[in-house]
Design a protein around this motif. Structure first.
Motif, PDB file in Angstrom:
ATOM      1  N   ILE A  62       0.820  -1.213   0.000  1.00  0.00           N
ATOM      2  CA  ILE A  62       0.000   0.000   0.000  1.00  0.00           C
ATOM      3  C   ILE A  62       0.853   1.262   0.000  1.00  0.00           C
ATOM      4  O   ILE A  62       0.430   2.326  -0.455  1.00  0.00           O
ATOM      5  CB  ILE A  62      -0.989   0.000   1.196  1.00  0.00           C
ATOM      6  CG1 ILE A  62      -2.195   0.896   0.922  1.00  0.00           C
ATOM      7  CG2 ILE A  62      -0.292   0.386   2.480  1.00  0.00           C
ATOM      8  CD1 ILE A  62      -3.157   0.329  -0.089  1.00  0.00           C
ATOM      9  N   ASP A  63       2.115   1.172   0.476  1.00  0.00           N
ATOM     10  CA  ASP A  63       3.016   2.313   0.487  1.00  0.00           C
ATOM     11  C   ASP A  63       3.902   2.371  -0.752  1.00  0.00           C
ATOM     12  O   ASP A  63       4.737   3.272  -0.869  1.00  0.00           O
ATOM     13  CB  ASP A  63       3.897   2.278   1.739  1.00  0.00           C
ATOM     14  CG  ASP A  63       3.121   2.629   2.997  1.00  0.00           C
ATOM     15  OD1 ASP A  63       2.805   3.816   3.166  1.00  0.00           O
ATOM     16  OD2 ASP A  63       2.825   1.724   3.794  1.00  0.00           O
ATOM     17  N   GLY A  64       3.745   1.418  -1.654  1.00  0.00           N
ATOM     18  CA  GLY A  64       4.588   1.383  -2.842  1.00  0.00           C
ATOM     19  C   GLY A  64       5.910   0.680  -2.627  1.00  0.00           C
ATOM     20  O   GLY A  64       6.775   0.691  -3.509  1.00  0.00           O
ATOM     21  N   VAL A  65       6.091   0.074  -1.452  1.00  0.00           N
ATOM     22  CA  VAL A  65       7.313  -0.681  -1.166  1.00  0.00           C
ATOM     23  C   VAL A  65       7.222  -2.036  -1.863  1.00  0.00           C
ATOM     24  O   VAL A  65       6.193  -2.715  -1.789  1.00  0.00           O
ATOM     25  CB  VAL A  65       7.492  -0.883   0.354  1.00  0.00           C
ATOM     26  CG1 VAL A  65       8.705  -1.763   0.643  1.00  0.00           C
ATOM     27  CG2 VAL A  65       7.622   0.465   1.054  1.00  0.00           C
ATOM     28  N   PHE A 115      -0.532  -6.436   2.892  1.00  0.00           N
ATOM     29  CA  PHE A 115      -1.519  -5.374   3.017  1.00  0.00           C
ATOM     30  C   PHE A 115      -1.967  -5.189   4.464  1.00  0.00           C
ATOM     31  O   PHE A 115      -2.952  -4.499   4.723  1.00  0.00           O
ATOM     32  CB  PHE A 115      -2.742  -5.657   2.144  1.00  0.00           C
ATOM     33  CG  PHE A 115      -2.425  -5.604   0.674  1.00  0.00           C
ATOM     34  CD1 PHE A 115      -1.770  -4.513   0.130  1.00  0.00           C
ATOM     35  CD2 PHE A 115      -2.766  -6.654  -0.159  1.00  0.00           C
ATOM     36  CE1 PHE A 115      -1.469  -4.461  -1.223  1.00  0.00           C
ATOM     37  CE2 PHE A 115      -2.467  -6.614  -1.501  1.00  0.00           C
ATOM     38  CZ  PHE A 115      -1.820  -5.515  -2.039  1.00  0.00           C
ATOM     39  N   GLY A 116      -1.217  -5.817   5.390  1.00  0.00           N
ATOM     40  CA  GLY A 116      -1.606  -5.764   6.790  1.00  0.00           C
ATOM     41  C   GLY A 116      -0.564  -5.163   7.701  1.00  0.00           C
ATOM     42  O   GLY A 116      -0.706  -5.237   8.921  1.00  0.00           O
ATOM     43  N   TRP A 117       0.492  -4.567   7.096  1.00  0.00           N
ATOM     44  CA  TRP A 117       1.512  -3.936   7.944  1.00  0.00           C
ATOM     45  C   TRP A 117       2.026  -2.663   7.293  1.00  0.00           C
ATOM     46  O   TRP A 117       1.749  -2.376   6.132  1.00  0.00           O
ATOM     47  CB  TRP A 117       2.646  -4.900   8.263  1.00  0.00           C
ATOM     48  CG  TRP A 117       3.406  -5.473   7.078  1.00  0.00           C
ATOM     49  CD1 TRP A 117       3.451  -4.990   5.790  1.00  0.00           C
ATOM     50  CD2 TRP A 117       4.246  -6.632   7.094  1.00  0.00           C
ATOM     51  NE1 TRP A 117       4.259  -5.769   5.017  1.00  0.00           N
ATOM     52  CE2 TRP A 117       4.775  -6.788   5.769  1.00  0.00           C
ATOM     53  CE3 TRP A 117       4.632  -7.538   8.073  1.00  0.00           C
ATOM     54  CZ2 TRP A 117       5.639  -7.819   5.424  1.00  0.00           C
ATOM     55  CZ3 TRP A 117       5.493  -8.569   7.717  1.00  0.00           C
ATOM     56  CH2 TRP A 117       5.984  -8.706   6.423  1.00  0.00           C
ATOM     57  N   ASN A 154       7.467  -0.398   8.322  1.00  0.00           N
ATOM     58  CA  ASN A 154       8.399  -1.013   9.265  1.00  0.00           C
ATOM     59  C   ASN A 154       7.925  -2.376   9.750  1.00  0.00           C
ATOM     60  O   ASN A 154       8.376  -2.878  10.784  1.00  0.00           O
ATOM     61  CB  ASN A 154       8.633  -0.088  10.468  1.00  0.00           C
ATOM     62  CG  ASN A 154       9.518   1.091  10.111  1.00  0.00           C
ATOM     63  OD1 ASN A 154      10.442   0.954   9.308  1.00  0.00           O
ATOM     64  ND2 ASN A 154       9.248   2.254  10.682  1.00  0.00           N
ATOM     65  N   ASP A 155       6.984  -2.973   9.011  1.00  0.00           N
ATOM     66  CA  ASP A 155       6.454  -4.305   9.318  1.00  0.00           C
ATOM     67  C   ASP A 155       5.726  -4.375  10.659  1.00  0.00           C
ATOM     68  O   ASP A 155       5.630  -5.452  11.267  1.00  0.00           O
ATOM     69  CB  ASP A 155       7.570  -5.362   9.287  1.00  0.00           C
ATOM     70  CG  ASP A 155       8.062  -5.655   7.880  1.00  0.00           C
ATOM     71  OD1 ASP A 155       7.657  -4.940   6.945  1.00  0.00           O
ATOM     72  OD2 ASP A 155       8.869  -6.593   7.709  1.00  0.00           O
TER      73      ASP A 155
END
Length: 452
Positions: free
Chosen positions: A25-28, A54-56, A59-60
């Motif tokens: 979701i952040d493009g990472v 899609f659940g973190w 930074n995980d």
């Protein structure tokens, strides 16, 4: 690229494994090596990819406020599908084969929150209307020398910019770091990310690159891969690349401007250009631009997705703060560039370097199509001079919390992207804001420690 061609290329490779990645979701980029045989067997079907992507957060740290996945679902797999057209070889990693995947599947309950699948859906809407979206993204970013390239990211204060002083467009500074520049130009070209231009920007260690234009999906793929590739190539030169939107109060932030136009699907014609118009703008372009202005405040987190993003959007720092557009005006939110029949386009200047390119390009395209669909009139006159002082049409939200709450309640956002995506994305941004709000910053300590 069909399955037969893919298999042929893989068999011609000396690598027994293939690198596959998806964008979160952040493009990472999140990915793994797959054995060639496993990869080939996955071409006709989906393969399982842990739903935690899609659940973190970056930074995980797992979200505690989203519905799509979590402890309550057991973090099972989502079915991912490989896109054969994204084949590349990684030149700085012995030409290891590389592919992108996404979660576009009739069986995937998550497809509405997958950034790449969302963009593909918006592109399909554009093509159904007869428009081929041509896009390109450009990035500014900081580059630092780090004594120990493997040291903790928390030691960033010990790093030194690769150049000193304010030397935008400096030939001298490019020569000082020629080895890095040479590898960026050559390796990115080999990796399928051709650069239209590369130069130093104002600020110590700052560079800017403009990626060549292409269809919207390819443009987003290139932009996403560019950020990761620059970091990987930089490490070979003991350089750490940072795409934070704002490094320090004293310097301008880093942009990720998006250039955009719509072309006729059946013939090579730029639909934004009209030779008979005084400004060279077609009615379609005016409606597209009107839609972007109308929707901007309701979807701002897609262009400014982090807490840090809003430190860039400040007056006089080469980033817009007002709902404005202008003709070749770099102080407005939207800059119209009269490039004649081939290059007339809109530059979206709100977008920062910290964005997820899939979401930023999807937001640009969807909001523009909204203007066309609703035949919005471009009633706002274009700004002449200082866009920071043109407040008559409003200003952008000031922080991530304000912007996210507006998007979460927006009927426009839900119409453009679907309620499921808006819910998930906004909850991920509120999580981000909460992580920031719980921290005690250096500013607070310096200001209050003794005197209060």
């Amino acid at each position: 690229m069909d399955k037969k061609e893919i298999i042929s290329k893989l068999k011609a490779s000396t690598s027994t494994h293939v690198k596959v990645a998806v964008a979160d979701i952040d493009g990472v980029l999140r990915g793994k090596f797959m054995h060639r045989d496993k990869f080939i067997s996955s071409l006709d079907n989906e393969f399982g990819f842990c739903s935690v992507v899609f659940g973190w957060d970056v930074n995980d740290q797992v979200y505690d406020n989203v519905e799509i996945t979590g402890w309550h679902t057991g973090y099972g797999d989502f079915p991912a599908r490989i896109d054969g057209n994204t084949f590349r070889k990684i030149p700085w990693q012995e030409d290891v084969p590389f592919f992108l995947a996404d979660f576009e599947s009739s069986h995937a309950t998550d497809q509405n929150v997958c950034p790449r699948a969302l963009l593909k859906n918006i592109i399909a809407q554009s093509e159904q209307a007869g428009y081929k979206p041509i896009f390109a993204q450009e990035f500014e970013w900081f580059n630092f020398i780090k004594g120990d390239i493997n040291a903790s990211q928390n030691s960033f204060k010990e790093m030194t910019p690769i150049t000193s002083g304010m030397f935008g467009y400096s030939i001298l500074r490019m020569s000082d770091n020629y080895g890095f520049f040479r590898d960026l130009l050559a390796m990115l070209e080999q990796f399928g990310i051709p650069l239209e231009g590369l130069h130093t920007e104002t600020g110590p260690g700052v560079m800017e690159a403009a990626i060549q234009c292409s269809n919207a999906l390819e443009a987003a793929d290139r932009a996403t891969l560019f950020k990761s590739a620059v970091k990987e190539i930089g490490k070979k030169h003991s350089i750490v690349a940072s795409f934070m939107a704002k490094q320090t109060k004293e310097l301008p932030g880093c942009s990720g401007h998006v250039h955009q136009s719509l072309w006729d699907l059946k013939k090579e014609k730029n639909l934004f250009y009209d030779a008979d118009d005084q400004l060279g703008m077609s009615e379609l372009m005016k409606q597209f631009l009107a839609g972007q202005l109308y929707c901007l405040r309701d979807i701002l987190p897609l262009f400014a997705p982090t807490v840090n993003s809003y430190k860039r959007l400040t007056e006089g720092a080469w980033a817009p703060t007002t709902l404005t557009w202008g003709i070749d005006n770099r102080t407005t939110a939207l800059r119209v560039i009269d490039g004649g029949p081939k290059a007339t386009r809109i530059e979206h200047r709100v977008v920062g370097s910290d964005v997820n390119p899939y979401l930023a390009i999807a937001a640009c395209l969807a909001s523009g199509l909204y203007g066309i669909k609703h035949k919005l009139s471009l009633d706002n006159p274009y700004t002449v001079g200082n866009g920071y002082k043109d407040l008559q049409h409003g200003v952008l939200p000031r922080n991530l919390y304000e912007a996210t709450n507006r998007m979460a309640q927006s009927e426009i956002a839900s119409e453009l992207f679907g309620e499921k995506f808006v819910d998930h994305f906004c909850k991920s941004r509120l999580w981000e804001w909460r992580q920031f709000s719980e921290q005690v910053t250096d500013w607070e300590t310096k200001r209050y420690f003794e005197i209060i």
